[in-house]
Scaffold this active site. Structure first.
Site, PDB file in Angstrom:
ATOM      1  N   GLY A   1       0.235   7.623   4.626  1.00  9.26           N
ATOM      2  CA  GLY A   1      -0.151   6.379   3.990  1.00  9.26           C
ATOM      3  C   GLY A   1      -1.001   5.520   4.913  1.00  9.26           C
TER       4      GLY A   1
ATOM      5  CD1 TRP B   1      -2.131  -8.900  -1.972  1.00  7.28           C
ATOM      6  CD2 TRP B   1      -4.007 -10.046  -1.571  1.00  7.28           C
ATOM      7  NE1 TRP B   1      -2.283  -9.801  -2.978  1.00  7.28           N
ATOM      8  CE2 TRP B   1      -3.422 -10.526  -2.775  1.00  7.28           C
ATOM      9  CE3 TRP B   1      -5.194 -10.618  -1.118  1.00  7.28           C
ATOM     10  CZ2 TRP B   1      -3.996 -11.545  -3.529  1.00  7.28           C
ATOM     11  CZ3 TRP B   1      -5.752 -11.649  -1.872  1.00  7.28           C
ATOM     12  CH2 TRP B   1      -5.171 -12.096  -3.062  1.00  7.28           C
TER      13      TRP B   1
ATOM     14  CE1 TYR C   1       5.861  -1.503  -4.317  1.00 10.83           C
ATOM     15  CE2 TYR C   1       5.038  -3.748  -4.604  1.00 10.83           C
ATOM     16  CZ  TYR C   1       5.261  -2.639  -3.796  1.00 10.83           C
ATOM     17  OH  TYR C   1       4.903  -2.687  -2.470  1.00 10.83           O
TER      18      TYR C   1
ATOM     19  CE  LYS D   1       8.783  -1.894  -0.507  1.00 10.15           C
ATOM     20  NZ  LYS D   1       8.820  -0.758   0.467  1.00 10.15           N
TER      21      LYS D   1
END
Length: 293
Positions: free
Chosen positions: A10, A151, A126, A130
């Site tokens: 990632g 972001w 989402y 989390k």
């Protein structure tokens, strides 16, 4: 120091591996989802038992915000159960767990920047998944650092900066949301912060475990962020011309998941405890040729 990194392919995971490569004081085991499925509790416990890390950095997550609305089970499997299994394994090993969370745990209706002690109230699957992961870690692992960020962008993987550069090369005009505000976060800065915290833990420093915010400054809207990207890309010769940008509201760009209008994260706590400044996202746009695939 022995560091187990999950989500190594990632954005942040890739930066962690790059920054730790060649460090003779650190032995790393970098795992992508094919090398370690964090939703498999037995696999997680076995991997941690075999490698015996002093620090686990969980950079793995289900991050498809809109996809999570229709794929709730997978989002929770990765973001909640996977986080819990890593926390269980860290506790058994006596390792510290560094975990990346998100601004989406907040509703986004506060006027000022969110502090760590503000009450989470996610508006999306989402964000809720989390938050559930955060809570699982706090219950299962005594030595945990949860870092909420927002972001995230970088040279590796898909992100807003790359999308804007691609669209700007194809279109003369773009309409971009202007009523969602945040501090963009450079993945390389987040990786650097995580490594520094890991080093503090390994050195035996008096570390205040808990939740921290790390994101960029200054705060901007998506539209302002995009305009800055275009200007810098044109200055660097990455774009021959810049597209016309039209600000639009969130209502004019409907999505399956509700986004927080205010994602400003106050980063004073991480500065106080670790002397880590906010991410300098403007500096990170200094070589945009590196963001082109």
């Amino acid at each position: 120091m022995r560091i187990l990194i999950t989500g190594s392919q990632g954005q942040v995971g890739h930066c962690l591996v790059e920054q730790l490569r060649g460090n003779e004081q650190v032995t790393i085991l970098a795992c992508d989802r094919h090398q370690l499925d964090i939703t498999d509790r037995t696999a997680v416990l076995n991997k941690v038992s075999e490698f015996k890390p002093t620090v686990i950095i969980n950079a793995a997550a289900y991050t498809a915000v809109d996809g999570a609305e229709s794929d709730r089970d997978l989002a929770y499997a990765i973001n909640q159960k996977g986080a819990k299994y890593l926390a269980d394994a860290a506790e058994q090993q006596g390792a510290a767990l560094l975990h990346i969370s998100t601004d989406y745990v907040f509703a986004g209706d506060k006027e000022g920047a969110y502090h760590e002690q503000d009450c989470p109230e996610s508006q999306s699957v989402y964000g809720a998944s989390k938050l559930a992961g955060e809570q699982a870690i706090q219950t299962a692992c005594s030595k945990h650092i949860i870092i909420r960020t927002a972001w995230v962008f970088g040279e590796h993987g898909g992100n807003f900066v790359k999308t804007m550069l691609r669209l700007a090369s194809q279109r003369d005009a773009l309409s971009i949301v202007d009523d969602q505000v945040c501090g963009p976060t450079y993945a390389g800065d987040l990786a650097k912060a995580l490594i520094y915290i890991a080093q503090c833990i390994d050195a035996g420093n008096d570390v205040a475990y808990g939740v921290y915010h790390f994101a960029g400054e200054p705060h901007v809207s998506w539209c302002e962020f995009a305009s800055t990207i275009f200007t810098r890309a044109h200055e660097q010769g990455v774009l021959k011309t810049t597209p016309t940008v039209t600000p639009i509201s969130t209502a004019e760009y409907p999505t399956p998941a509700t986004r927080p209008a205010n994602s400003r994260l106050n980063t004073s706590k991480i500065m106080t405890h670790f002397s880590i400044p906010a991410s300098d996202w403007q500096h990170a746009l200094g070589n945009l040729i590196r963001y082109q695939d």
